[in-house]
Write a protein that holds these residues in place. Structure first.
Motif, mmCIF file in Angstrom:
data_model
loop_
_atom_site.group_PDB
_atom_site.id
_atom_site.type_symbol
_atom_site.label_atom_id
_atom_site.label_comp_id
_atom_site.label_asym_id
_atom_site.label_seq_id
_atom_site.Cartn_x
_atom_site.Cartn_y
_atom_site.Cartn_z
ATOM 1 N N TYR A 96 0.647 -0.927 -0.024
ATOM 2 C CA TYR A 96 0.476 0.220 0.079
ATOM 3 C C TYR A 96 0.462 1.619 0.460
ATOM 4 O O TYR A 96 0.261 1.774 -0.245
ATOM 5 N N ILE A 107 -5.621 3.074 4.354
ATOM 6 C CA ILE A 107 -5.505 1.735 4.332
ATOM 7 C C ILE A 107 -5.365 1.223 4.680
ATOM 8 O O ILE A 107 -4.902 -0.605 4.754
ATOM 9 N N GLY A 139 -5.776 -0.755 -7.414
ATOM 10 C CA GLY A 139 -7.105 -1.651 -6.241
ATOM 11 C C GLY A 139 -6.936 -2.835 -7.211
ATOM 12 O O GLY A 139 -7.081 -3.968 -5.988
ATOM 13 N N LEU A 159 -3.721 -4.682 -5.496
ATOM 14 C CA LEU A 159 -4.137 -5.085 -4.059
ATOM 15 C C LEU A 159 -5.001 -5.521 -3.608
ATOM 16 O O LEU A 159 -4.797 -6.637 -2.792
ATOM 17 N N HIS A 164 -4.394 -9.588 -1.441
ATOM 18 C CA HIS A 164 -5.355 -9.874 -0.889
ATOM 19 C C HIS A 164 -5.224 -11.177 -0.603
ATOM 20 O O HIS A 164 -5.644 -12.031 0.560
ATOM 21 N N SER A 181 -10.063 -2.481 -0.759
ATOM 22 C CA SER A 181 -8.735 -2.328 -1.559
ATOM 23 C C SER A 181 -9.904 -2.437 -2.803
ATOM 24 O O SER A 181 -8.594 -1.369 -3.401
#
Length: 130
Positions: free
Chosen positions: A21, A44, A78, A81, A85, A112
């Motif tokens: 991030y 975030i 986005g 990221l 995750h 995210s």
């Protein structure tokens, strides 16, 4: 319990997601137009660093501009990221001890993908008027 989960999270995946991030935020802050996106990435990132005990809520004053900006965010940072995750969540869910951490990774995927118009608050006060 929350502190213990946060420390284990920090060691296993939180620090690396935080770095992702921060890198995304620094890249987005290169231009003046990208500064709001970079600030969202930093916000975030701190949530990804220490997620247990906090939750994301919708801001009541967010409207159409945040929706349009979220579409741009999805294309710029986005998607990548969220993939981070997903992969770390799957890897953590392989072990029984890592299942709560993997679920926390999956909890971070929606924010995210669409971070603008959200606010990070402690879980004991998600409905406090700000």
């Amino acid at each position: 319990m929350r502190t213990l989960l946060n420390v284990v999270w920090l060691v296993l995946c939180g620090f690396w997601m935080f770095l992702a991030y921060v890198v995304a935020g620094l890249v987005l802050c290169v231009t003046i137009i990208g500064i709001p996106f970079g600030l969202a990435a930093f916000r975030i990132g701190f949530y990804a660093l220490w997620p247990f005990g906090y939750t994301a809520i919708d801001r009541p004053d967010a409207g159409a501009p945040s929706f349009v900006a979220n579409i741009l965010w999805l294309v710029l940072a986005g998607w990548w990221l969220a993939l981070g995750h997903i992969f770390t969540g799957i890897a953590l869910c392989v072990t029984i001890i890592g299942i709560p951490l993997g679920l926390a990774n999956f909890k971070l995927i929606p924010i995210s993908l669409m971070p603008l118009g959200k606010e990070i608050v402690p879980t004991d006060q998600p409905f406090v008027v700000r």
